[in-house]
Scaffold this active site. Sequence first.
Site, PDB file in Angstrom:
ATOM      1  N   HIS A   1     -13.782  -7.217  -5.164  1.00 14.05           N
ATOM      2  CA  HIS A   1     -12.945  -6.597  -6.190  1.00 14.05           C
ATOM      3  C   HIS A   1     -13.720  -6.354  -7.479  1.00 14.05           C
ATOM      4  O   HIS A   1     -13.610  -5.296  -8.081  1.00 14.05           O
ATOM      5  CB  HIS A   1     -11.771  -7.525  -6.538  1.00 14.05           C
ATOM      6  CG  HIS A   1     -10.612  -7.376  -5.629  1.00 14.05           C
ATOM      7  ND1 HIS A   1     -10.548  -8.010  -4.417  1.00 14.05           N
ATOM      8  CD2 HIS A   1      -9.465  -6.669  -5.741  1.00 14.05           C
ATOM      9  CE1 HIS A   1      -9.399  -7.700  -3.840  1.00 14.05           C
ATOM     10  NE2 HIS A   1      -8.732  -6.891  -4.612  1.00 14.05           N
ATOM     11  N   ILE A   2     -14.471  -7.365  -7.901  1.00 15.23           N
ATOM     12  CA  ILE A   2     -15.097  -7.229  -9.217  1.00 15.23           C
ATOM     13  C   ILE A   2     -16.558  -6.783  -9.134  1.00 15.23           C
ATOM     14  O   ILE A   2     -17.101  -6.322 -10.121  1.00 15.23           O
ATOM     15  CB  ILE A   2     -14.961  -8.519 -10.076  1.00 15.23           C
ATOM     16  CG1 ILE A   2     -15.736  -9.698  -9.491  1.00 15.23           C
ATOM     17  CG2 ILE A   2     -13.493  -8.899 -10.235  1.00 15.23           C
ATOM     18  CD1 ILE A   2     -15.802 -10.886 -10.452  1.00 15.23           C
TER      19      ILE A   2
ATOM     20  N   GLU B   1      -0.653  -1.374 -10.393  1.00 14.61           N
ATOM     21  CA  GLU B   1      -0.064  -2.155  -9.301  1.00 14.61           C
ATOM     22  C   GLU B   1       1.458  -2.288  -9.422  1.00 14.61           C
ATOM     23  O   GLU B   1       2.080  -3.013  -8.637  1.00 14.61           O
ATOM     24  CB  GLU B   1      -0.702  -3.546  -9.209  1.00 14.61           C
ATOM     25  CG  GLU B   1      -2.173  -3.551  -8.845  1.00 14.61           C
ATOM     26  CD  GLU B   1      -2.456  -3.085  -7.415  1.00 14.61           C
ATOM     27  OE1 GLU B   1      -1.582  -3.247  -6.554  1.00 14.61           O
ATOM     28  OE2 GLU B   1      -3.551  -2.528  -7.191  1.00 14.61           O
TER      29      GLU B   1
ATOM     30  N   GLU C   1       0.842  -1.210   0.000  1.00 11.98           N
ATOM     31  CA  GLU C   1       0.000   0.000   0.000  1.00 11.98           C
ATOM     32  C   GLU C   1       0.872   1.253   0.000  1.00 11.98           C
ATOM     33  O   GLU C   1       0.516   2.266  -0.602  1.00 11.98           O
ATOM     34  CB  GLU C   1      -0.950  -0.002   1.198  1.00 11.98           C
ATOM     35  CG  GLU C   1      -1.941  -1.172   1.227  1.00 11.98           C
ATOM     36  CD  GLU C   1      -2.693  -1.361  -0.079  1.00 11.98           C
ATOM     37  OE1 GLU C   1      -2.888  -0.386  -0.826  1.00 11.98           O
ATOM     38  OE2 GLU C   1      -3.090  -2.518  -0.372  1.00 11.98           O
TER      39      GLU C   1
ATOM     40  N   ALA D   1     -17.878  -4.858  -6.184  1.00 13.48           N
ATOM     41  CA  ALA D   1     -18.053  -3.612  -5.427  1.00 13.48           C
ATOM     42  C   ALA D   1     -16.857  -2.689  -5.618  1.00 13.48           C
ATOM     43  O   ALA D   1     -16.822  -1.591  -5.108  1.00 13.48           O
ATOM     44  CB  ALA D   1     -18.255  -3.914  -3.941  1.00 13.48           C
ATOM     45  N   GLY D   2     -15.858  -3.148  -6.369  1.00 19.19           N
ATOM     46  CA  GLY D   2     -14.677  -2.324  -6.607  1.00 19.19           C
ATOM     47  C   GLY D   2     -14.537  -2.063  -8.097  1.00 19.19           C
ATOM     48  O   GLY D   2     -15.487  -2.212  -8.846  1.00 19.19           O
ATOM     49  N   GLY D   3     -13.351  -1.703  -8.515  1.00 17.24           N
ATOM     50  CA  GLY D   3     -13.189  -1.333  -9.919  1.00 17.24           C
ATOM     51  C   GLY D   3     -12.522  -2.398 -10.764  1.00 17.24           C
ATOM     52  O   GLY D   3     -12.037  -2.104 -11.846  1.00 17.24           O
TER      53      GLY D   3
HETATM   54 ZN    ZN Z   1      -2.597  -2.688  -4.746  1.00 16.45          ZN
END
Ligand code: ZN
Length: 703
Positions: free
Chosen positions: A617-618, A515, A486, A620-622
Amino acid sequence: MSSNIPTDPALERFNSIPDFGAFKPENAGPLLKRLIQAQDQALLALEASSAPSWAGVVQPLTELAEPLSYAWGVVHHLLSVKDTEALREVVQALQPEVVAAGLRLAQSQTLYHAYRELKSGSGWNVLDEAQRRVVDAAILSAEHSGIALEGAERTRFNEIEAELARLGTLFGNHALDATKAFSLILTDKEQVLGLPETVLAMMAQSARSVAESEPALANATPDSGPWRLTLDAPILIPFLKHAKSRELREKLYRAYVTQASAGELDNQPVILDILKLKREKAALLGYNTYAALSLSRKMAKEIGAVQKMLDDLRKTARPVAEEEYAELLRFVATQNAEANPELKLWDIGYWAERQREQTLDFTDEQLRPFFPLPRVLEGLFGVAERLFGVRIIAADGEAPVWEPSVRFFRVVDRAGEAVASFFLDPYTRPAEKRQGAWMNTCLDRKLLADGSVRLPVAYLICNQSPPVGETPSLMTFSEVETLFHEFGHGLQHMLTRVDYVDAAGINNIEWDAVELPSQFMENWCYHRPTLLTFARHFESGEPLPQHLFDKLLSARNYRAGSQFLRQVHLGSLDLALHSSFDPAGEQSIQTLAEAVAQENTILPPLAEDRFLCTFGHIFAGGYAAGYYSYKWAEVLAADAFTAFTDAGLDNPEKLAEVGSRFRETVLALGGGKEPGAVFRMFRGRDPDPKALLQSYGLSPASP
Ligand code: ZN
């Protein structure tokens, strides 16, 4: 501005850090409404006056969108780290209006045409590369926001967007509530046999935390219980690895893979609706599938390119994973064959950990005392200083926080000049904080009207075990890696030199390249001189012994084939759901998931496995049609790290030289340059996937 609407320093200090201490959920609703109105008015004014130039349209549009996005950003941040009923209500009530206001910006025909004119006119020649990428991305983004749609299609498109935003939030709420809904109170010592002291302490603390409703738990202790078993990751993961009770492991595992898959919190219909709407949205925009739409704005570009990478990785990883499973079976047979005639899914983690303990002869728990959070932070900040020439200074109290345990730090360069700052919210708080770890932006770097620069501010959020009594937070090695990860995102946000908000830091970077810095940073946890700057026993100060470090290195490659295959599985499942799968067709999601699992797992999932119901991730996220990005970026990250190994990891001058090149390219250029070109600037050539496979010990090293 109407005077009877309250002001709120948490939501309106547009160029400063939000005053979290002053935040009142009841103010948020009226304020957001006012900001929406103000944004609409500013939009009308800009439409009347826009000109096809940077100063004539791009810059003013950025300006007018900032207040609402700032306030909404704060609200969303608080929802993820300080969830309350009142805040949820605000978000649920206002989300449709905020989405609609955003769409009015994105779908302004006037502004879209001004951008198109800017691109095709003489104004284009005076723009620098970063500005051009901002304009190009805005045009594509506008087209993806339905700019070319008219009449009924436009109406339908807007409905879909609002509904997708609502469903994403609903999915996340269901997942969090399902995690919170499960708990078992254990009172018999037999039930917790095998568990390490730290986990017992956490489970006792968890029991005490609910003593208000169950007074009998008020005096829970690590030694004699009661212990509260939950699906909170810091308890769930070690329990599956260490608990001798096969029955409880099974119970916990079944609860884990069926979370949010029944009753009021059932995410299955939510998933189906999300997939249907995404496919419909893609079709409206002229794409065959949602994956095609998603990839049109990524570095990989084509579904085929992603498929090829996943296939290549699977080819290498699957046979290795099969061999690893066979080895595990042989190991179990030598241990206690009669008691474990057959290996079940809830046995894999347990026996793999026993096998690891025997072959590697150390446990996660043994390492914890060497990683107290305060020392890990010193070590991490030391890396940033040696490689990138920035110092990180504790500045607690200089900025308001949303929770007393949250830390605040300033980042300065060698000359002492301020560069950025960040919050660190390290500990798990299952009742109010989303699981996982992430970096988010609080403020973006920006050139202000008076010529000064607004410095970037980041949120770093982790979910590690809190301090227990006098003992500091002792981290597992994987929590250390997560923190480095992070922080890598944070560095890219904070060390950017781009002054345009829309390309500063992580903004406008293709998903599958974003990333790179985070995964790159993880590599430093395996660099012995670096690790030894901070891996010291929290009581004795003894450095991490050499034999334990050697084992850490072997552990990195332990069951690497299986771990690799797991990521390939998730990437393939995500891609299939958003490409070949037709949510209106005959095939059910479950059938598809089983088919994908057959290709990518050694032991098939349980029939009732509904892991997708918490695959935030897929859903509720982008990361929809983008989960492969982790591996894609890992290829870049592993290859970038070899630039440092090639230079010689033990040579501080060389390291600083390569580090400075990394800072000036990958960390500085943000979304202002195509990621492939940025990589070539740093590395002098295209990325080479060999480095990744080798770093996992999955291919023979080159001679
Ligand atoms: Zn990351």
